[in-house]
Design a protein around this motif. Structure first.
Motif, short mmCIF file in Angstrom:
data_model
loop_
_atom_site.label_atom_id
_atom_site.label_comp_id
_atom_site.label_asym_id
_atom_site.label_seq_id
_atom_site.Cartn_x
_atom_site.Cartn_y
_atom_site.Cartn_z
N ALA A 160 0.81 -1.21 0.00
CA ALA A 160 0.00 0.00 0.00
C ALA A 160 0.85 1.27 0.00
CB ALA A 160 -0.94 -0.01 1.20
N ARG A 161 1.94 1.26 0.73
CA ARG A 161 2.80 2.44 0.80
C ARG A 161 3.39 2.77 -0.57
NH1 ARG A 161 6.05 5.05 5.04
NH2 ARG A 161 4.98 3.65 6.47
N SER A 162 3.88 1.76 -1.26
CA SER A 162 4.46 1.99 -2.59
C SER A 162 3.40 2.47 -3.56
CB SER A 162 5.09 0.69 -3.11
OG SER A 162 6.18 0.30 -2.30
N THR A 163 2.19 1.90 -3.46
CA THR A 163 1.10 2.34 -4.33
C THR A 163 0.76 3.80 -4.06
OG1 THR A 163 0.20 0.11 -4.45
CG2 THR A 163 -1.28 1.92 -5.03
N LEU A 164 0.72 4.17 -2.79
CA LEU A 164 0.42 5.56 -2.42
C LEU A 164 1.45 6.51 -3.01
CD1 LEU A 164 -1.32 7.57 -0.87
CD2 LEU A 164 0.04 7.05 1.18
N HIS A 165 2.71 6.13 -2.94
CA HIS A 165 3.76 6.97 -3.53
C HIS A 165 3.59 7.06 -5.06
CE1 HIS A 165 6.45 8.23 -0.33
NE2 HIS A 165 6.36 7.03 0.23
N PRO A 205 -8.67 5.98 -6.66
CA PRO A 205 -7.66 4.97 -6.33
C PRO A 205 -7.04 5.14 -4.94
CG PRO A 205 -7.39 5.68 -8.60
CD PRO A 205 -8.41 6.60 -7.97
N PHE A 206 -7.04 6.37 -4.41
CA PHE A 206 -6.51 6.58 -3.07
C PHE A 206 -7.40 5.91 -2.02
CE2 PHE A 206 -4.52 9.96 -5.47
CZ PHE A 206 -3.27 10.10 -4.91
N LEU A 207 -8.71 5.86 -2.27
CA LEU A 207 -9.62 5.23 -1.32
C LEU A 207 -9.24 3.77 -1.09
CD1 LEU A 207 -12.98 6.63 -2.76
CD2 LEU A 207 -12.06 7.15 -0.50
N LYS A 208 -8.90 3.09 -2.17
CA LYS A 208 -8.54 1.68 -2.07
C LYS A 208 -7.28 1.48 -1.23
CE LYS A 208 -7.05 -0.22 -5.81
NZ LYS A 208 -7.01 -0.78 -7.19
N VAL A 209 -6.34 2.38 -1.36
CA VAL A 209 -5.09 2.28 -0.61
C VAL A 209 -5.34 2.38 0.89
CG1 VAL A 209 -2.89 3.44 -0.12
CG2 VAL A 209 -3.66 3.15 -2.48
N PHE A 210 -6.18 3.33 1.29
CA PHE A 210 -6.39 3.59 2.71
C PHE A 210 -7.45 2.70 3.35
CE2 PHE A 210 -4.46 7.64 1.39
CZ PHE A 210 -3.51 7.79 2.38
N ALA A 211 -8.21 1.97 2.55
CA ALA A 211 -9.33 1.21 3.07
C ALA A 211 -8.93 0.22 4.16
CB ALA A 211 -10.04 0.47 1.94
N ALA A 212 -7.75 -0.37 4.03
CA ALA A 212 -7.29 -1.36 5.01
C ALA A 212 -6.35 -0.76 6.04
CB ALA A 212 -6.59 -2.52 4.29
N ASP A 229 5.17 9.66 3.21
CA ASP A 229 5.65 8.66 4.17
C ASP A 229 5.06 8.91 5.55
OD1 ASP A 229 7.23 6.71 2.91
OD2 ASP A 229 8.91 8.10 2.72
N THR A 230 5.00 10.16 5.95
CA THR A 230 4.41 10.49 7.25
C THR A 230 2.94 10.12 7.30
OG1 THR A 230 5.97 12.34 7.54
CG2 THR A 230 3.98 12.37 8.87
N LEU A 231 2.23 10.38 6.21
CA LEU A 231 0.82 10.03 6.14
C LEU A 231 0.64 8.51 6.17
CD1 LEU A 231 -2.10 11.05 5.77
CD2 LEU A 231 -1.73 10.96 3.30
N ALA A 232 1.48 7.80 5.42
CA ALA A 232 1.42 6.34 5.42
C ALA A 232 1.67 5.78 6.82
CB ALA A 232 2.42 5.77 4.42
N ASP A 233 2.64 6.37 7.54
CA ASP A 233 2.92 5.94 8.91
C ASP A 233 1.70 6.12 9.81
OD1 ASP A 233 5.53 5.26 8.30
OD2 ASP A 233 6.39 7.15 9.03
N SER A 234 1.03 7.26 9.63
CA SER A 234 -0.10 7.58 10.51
C SER A 234 -1.30 6.65 10.25
CB SER A 234 -0.51 9.04 10.34
OG SER A 234 -1.07 9.27 9.06
N PHE A 235 -1.32 6.00 9.07
CA PHE A 235 -2.40 5.05 8.76
C PHE A 235 -1.92 3.60 8.80
CE2 PHE A 235 -4.61 8.79 7.45
CZ PHE A 235 -5.96 8.48 7.56
N GLY A 236 -0.72 3.40 9.30
CA GLY A 236 -0.22 2.03 9.44
C GLY A 236 0.01 1.31 8.13
N LEU A 237 0.34 2.04 7.08
CA LEU A 237 0.57 1.43 5.77
C LEU A 237 2.02 0.96 5.63
CD1 LEU A 237 -1.38 3.93 3.46
CD2 LEU A 237 -2.23 1.86 4.59
#
Length: 236
Positions: free
Chosen positions: A89-94, A138-145, A228-236
């Motif tokens: 998920a983190r790589s996809t978000l980037h 597509p961002f919704l799918k990344v954060f859904a989990a 990266d900070t956002l991904a950390d805050s969502f446990g990605l």
């Protein structure tokens, strides 16, 4: 099924509309929204003013077409980034964030048309809402989990309440995630997506407007750190 055969008249009309939009985009690039002038476009194309109005009802109609095209193009760029090899998920978000920034930096005049200061007295076409949501889908799918940090609980609750209140929002989330229309997971997906959009808009908007010039850092480096900070805050 074979495509529809267009008449010479229809092809001529389509060609002229495309040329008018191209001329308007050139004006947009040279001087911003205020520089878009139908009379000058008509003169440059060798058309009379009234002739131009056979293709667009007015300046607002032309701007509406440019806005639709811009949203569709950036949505396509995001979708292409989302269709790459399956990654975490983190790589996809980037990848999604990078595609958004790359599109904006390559054509800042179009980015500012849809994300810049609204033109006084102008109301964008109602169907641009769905186009804007397609960009962020597509961002919704990344954060859904995701598993958001405790500090994000108020934002998640607020977003869940938004989906419960607005069926269009709930349907948007469900379309991209397969989640039920209401619940904590929907709130998480929305919270992450809205926060990602605000981070992107802040960094990219400042970059394409030239506000980072001479500051000694690269916007891409800043955006990577923010994502990266956002991904950390969502446990990605």
């Amino acid at each position: 099924m074979a495509g529809e055969v267009r008449s010479p008249r229809a092809r001529y009309r389509e060609q002229n509309r495309a040329e008018i939009k191209a001329a308007a985009l050139q004006q947009l690039a040279e001087g911003g929204v205020q520089a878009v002038a139908l009379t000058r476009i008509a003169k440059d194309m060798g058309l009379s003013g009234p002739a131009l109005y056979r293709y667009f009802a007015g300046r607002d109609d032309l701007l509406g077409e440019l806005i639709r095209d811009a949203y569709d193009d950036v949505a396509q760029a995001i979708a292409q980034a989302d269709s790459g090899p399956a990654e975490d998920a983190r790589s996809t978000l980037h990848a999604l964030a990078g595609a958004y920034r790359s599109w904006a930096v390559a054509q800042p005049h179009r980015y500012l048309l849809i994300q810049g200061t609204p033109l006084p007295g102008y109301t964008a076409p109602s169907d641009t809402l769905q186009r804007a949501r397609a960009v962020l889908g597509p961002f919704l799918k990344v954060f859904a989990a995701g598993a958001p940090a405790e500090a994000l609980r108020p934002a998640v609750a607020e977003m869940d309440a938004w989906a419960r209140k607005d069926d269009g929002v709930a349907d948007w989330v469900a379309q991209h995630t397969g989640l039920p229309p209401h619940g904590k997971a929907t709130g998480i997906a929305l919270a992450g997506t809205v926060l990602a959009w605000s981070q992107l808009h802040g960094t990219v908007g400042l970059e394409v407007s030239g506000h980072y010039a001479g500051m000694g850092h690269q916007a891409s480096t800043l955006l990577t750190a923010q994502i990266d900070t956002l991904a950390d805050s969502f446990g990605l």
